[in-house]
Design an enzyme around this catalytic site. Structure first.
Site, short mmCIF file in Angstrom:
data_model
loop_
_atom_site.label_atom_id
_atom_site.label_comp_id
_atom_site.label_asym_id
_atom_site.label_seq_id
_atom_site.Cartn_x
_atom_site.Cartn_y
_atom_site.Cartn_z
N HIS A 1 3.50 -25.98 13.58
CA HIS A 1 4.87 -26.48 13.67
C HIS A 1 4.97 -27.79 14.44
O HIS A 1 5.50 -28.79 13.94
CB HIS A 1 5.78 -25.45 14.35
CG HIS A 1 5.97 -24.19 13.57
ND1 HIS A 1 5.84 -24.13 12.20
CD2 HIS A 1 6.29 -22.94 13.96
CE1 HIS A 1 6.06 -22.90 11.79
NE2 HIS A 1 6.33 -22.16 12.84
N ARG B 1 0.82 -1.22 0.00
CA ARG B 1 0.00 0.00 0.00
C ARG B 1 0.85 1.26 0.00
O ARG B 1 0.36 2.34 -0.30
CB ARG B 1 -0.92 0.00 1.22
CG ARG B 1 -1.86 -1.20 1.24
CD ARG B 1 -2.83 -1.16 2.41
NE ARG B 1 -3.86 -0.14 2.21
CZ ARG B 1 -4.93 -0.01 2.97
NH1 ARG B 1 -5.12 -0.84 3.99
NH2 ARG B 1 -5.82 0.94 2.75
N ASP C 1 -4.22 -1.99 -2.99
CA ASP C 1 -5.08 -2.17 -1.83
C ASP C 1 -5.83 -3.47 -2.06
O ASP C 1 -6.59 -3.60 -3.02
CB ASP C 1 -6.06 -1.00 -1.71
CG ASP C 1 -6.99 -1.11 -0.50
OD1 ASP C 1 -7.13 -2.23 0.04
OD2 ASP C 1 -7.59 -0.10 -0.10
N LYS D 1 7.72 -18.48 24.68
CA LYS D 1 8.55 -17.30 24.47
C LYS D 1 9.24 -16.91 25.78
O LYS D 1 8.80 -17.27 26.86
CB LYS D 1 7.70 -16.14 23.94
CG LYS D 1 7.17 -16.39 22.53
CD LYS D 1 6.50 -15.17 21.96
CE LYS D 1 6.06 -15.40 20.53
NZ LYS D 1 7.20 -15.62 19.61
N ASP E 1 -0.60 -20.47 17.70
CA ASP E 1 0.51 -19.94 16.91
C ASP E 1 1.53 -20.99 16.55
O ASP E 1 2.07 -20.99 15.45
CB ASP E 1 1.18 -18.79 17.66
CG ASP E 1 2.26 -18.10 16.83
OD1 ASP E 1 2.03 -17.89 15.62
OD2 ASP E 1 3.32 -17.78 17.38
N LYS F 1 0.83 -19.69 7.35
CA LYS F 1 0.15 -20.06 8.59
C LYS F 1 0.11 -18.83 9.51
O LYS F 1 0.89 -17.89 9.33
CB LYS F 1 0.89 -21.24 9.26
CG LYS F 1 2.28 -20.90 9.81
CD LYS F 1 2.23 -20.46 11.26
CE LYS F 1 3.57 -20.07 11.81
NZ LYS F 1 3.50 -19.50 13.17
#
Length: 487
Positions: A238, A47, A90, A338, A233, A146
């Protein structure tokens, strides 16, 4: 209809992090290897207004940041840069697609490959507008990143909309872990070596552990991660993909659908986790302030914009069971998170111990382990027992490492996952990509866990940044006298 000799790659989200950090360097390296000759043009869409020259400069600057110096070659770069083009677009404006169709029109027939490096919420309008623009023919392919959707319902809806435009054989659902050299080598290790085949079952394997650990926080993915969490996630794609490759039956051949048939069987054999056993089989965690590599870091809720995300997990550990003849009784321990101690990904296959030891004084607490490391380095190591050196008349044992992999550290032979996967897309090979029923089976199992957490009111447990997650996760295998492998 014959497949055109040349291909055009069109990247939606061409100025995004994935495109600049992963896709463009991988494409340049394929150019350097002489494997991009059939790709005549690469169109990056975004954009922000930009000319071809400005976009090429942007890619050049990012390459200097992300690409190892020994891969750089000015002549290869010039040849690669000549293929790069930028088109302002766009994704929800049909008029912009008419301009894109005009910009990509060629006198010589080309196959269009559309790479959707965007949020999956945009896949439906992109595919509809591409179809309306006339850019999609029988040879056109689409690559989907993903996670595909937010749950089974949204995933199925996206798949249905995409299949209105592209046939299944032209849809490439990508998971970059499947492009890693060592993950592919897992198939050879299992099915190309008579040494491991007879042992690859619950009679000989005590447990299997799959860990994907990150030392970083959520960073710039805050808005996405707050609504997603570690289970959606990382586990949904994975970790379950790695579990499938470890647990699948030998395929009849190496055709894409034959391999994917066996992976789907594994997913369908996963025992559901419900409200009655969610607390015993799973652990949710959320990182608090701590230190990573000696430097202080903030907790998850302390980061900007996360004040209302107290129920988002940044860590998850699961004791999974594959309910079939081969694996009944062998637990699969999955964990990802994390702000953990360090960044690493590995698969650990721990073999059963002997029922007793012949060696005096040996506590028989050391086992044979096959450790398949995926990052930061890629290698395969067998931990075996050996005699401790010395003149003592009593044989004492120690665990030693036997390196089984080829020299993956030869920089001239080291290729990133996206190189392999992009090359397969151009060649039309779907072996390392997920089929619709496969990704939806992953979501079905994960959705069951999410529902169980809600019903059983399983909340994230705090863990200090720089540790390996909540203490409850460390205890998950210990209830059956097992423990996580620690390097």
């Amino acid at each position: 209809m014959s497949i055109p000799h040349y291909t055009q790659l069109v990247i939606f989200g061409g100025t995004g992090d994935l495109s600049l950090r992963k896709l463009q360097p991988a494409l340049y390296k394929l150019q350097r290897e002489g494997l991009l000759d059939k790709v005549s043009a690469i169109y990056a869409l975004g954009r922000s207004a930009s000319s071809d020259a400005e976009y090429r400069q942007l890619v050049f600057d990012k390459m200097q940041e992300y690409l190892p110096k020994h891969f750089w070659d000015q002549q290869h770069w010039q040849n690669f840069a000549a293929k790069l083009h930028f088109v302002h677009l766009d994704v929800e404006d049909p008029g912009d697609y008419a301009r894109l169709a005009e910009a990509t029109k060629r006198e010589v027939p080309h196959r269009n490959v559309f790479y959707l490096a965007t949020s999956s919420t945009l896949y439906t309008p992109i595919c509809r507008n591409l179809n309306s623009s006339g850019m999609v023919d029988a040879n056109a392919a689409v690559v989907l990143e993903k996670p595909l959707g937010h749950d089974l319902k949204s995933c199925a809806a996206i798949n249905s909309e995409v299949q209105r435009v592209f046939p299944e054989q032209n849809i490439f659902r990508i998971d970059h872990y499947l492009g890693k050299e060592t993950v592919q080598n897992l198939l050879v290790l299992r099915f190309g070596n008579a040494l491991f085949g007879p042992l690859w079952n619950s009679q000989h394997i005590d447990n299997i552990q799959i860990t994907v650990a990150e030392d970083i926080g959520v960073g710039g993915r805050g808005d996405f991660y707050a609504k997603t969490g570690a289970l959606r996630d990382m586990v949904q794609n994975h970790l379950l993909q790695l579990l499938c490759l470890v647990a699948m039956e030998p395929p009849a051949n190496l055709q894409p659908n034959t391999i994917r048939d066996e992976k789907v069987k594994v997913l369908r054999a996963l025992r559901p986790i419900g409200a009655d056993n969610a607390k015993a089989k799973t652990v949710r965690g959320q990182y608090q302030a701590g230190a990573i590599h000696g430097k202080p870091v903030a907790g998850f809720l302390e980061e900007t914009g996360f004040e209302s995300s107290d129920n988002t997990e940044t860590f998850v550990a699961i004791e999974a069971e594959v309910h079939n003849w081969r694996w009944e009784g062998t637990p699969f321990y999955l964990r990802t998170g994390k702000r953990l101690t360090r960044r690493f990904s590995e698969i650990v296959v721990e073999f059963k111990k002997h029922p007793f030891s012949l060696f005096e004084g040996d506590p028989n607490d050391l086992s044979n382990k096959l450790v398949i490391r995926l990052q930061p380095e890629e290698n395969i190591t067998l931990y075996k027992l050996n005699k401790k050196p010395g003149l003592s008349r009593q044989l004492k044992l120690e665990q030693v490492e036997l390196n089984l992999d080829a020299d993956l550290h030869d920089e001239t032979q080291h290729h990133e996952a996206y190189e392999r996967l992009l090359l397969d897309v151009f060649e039309g090979d779907q072996t390392l990509f997920m089929r619709r029923d496969e990704v939806e089976a992953c979501w079905q199992w994960v959705d069951g866990i999410i529902d169980a957490w809600q019903d059983a009111q399983v909340k994230p447990k705090s863990y200090v940044s720089g540790t390996m997650g909540p203490s409850a996760a460390l205890a998950l295998p210990e209830k059956s006298n097992r423990s996580w492998h620690e390097q």
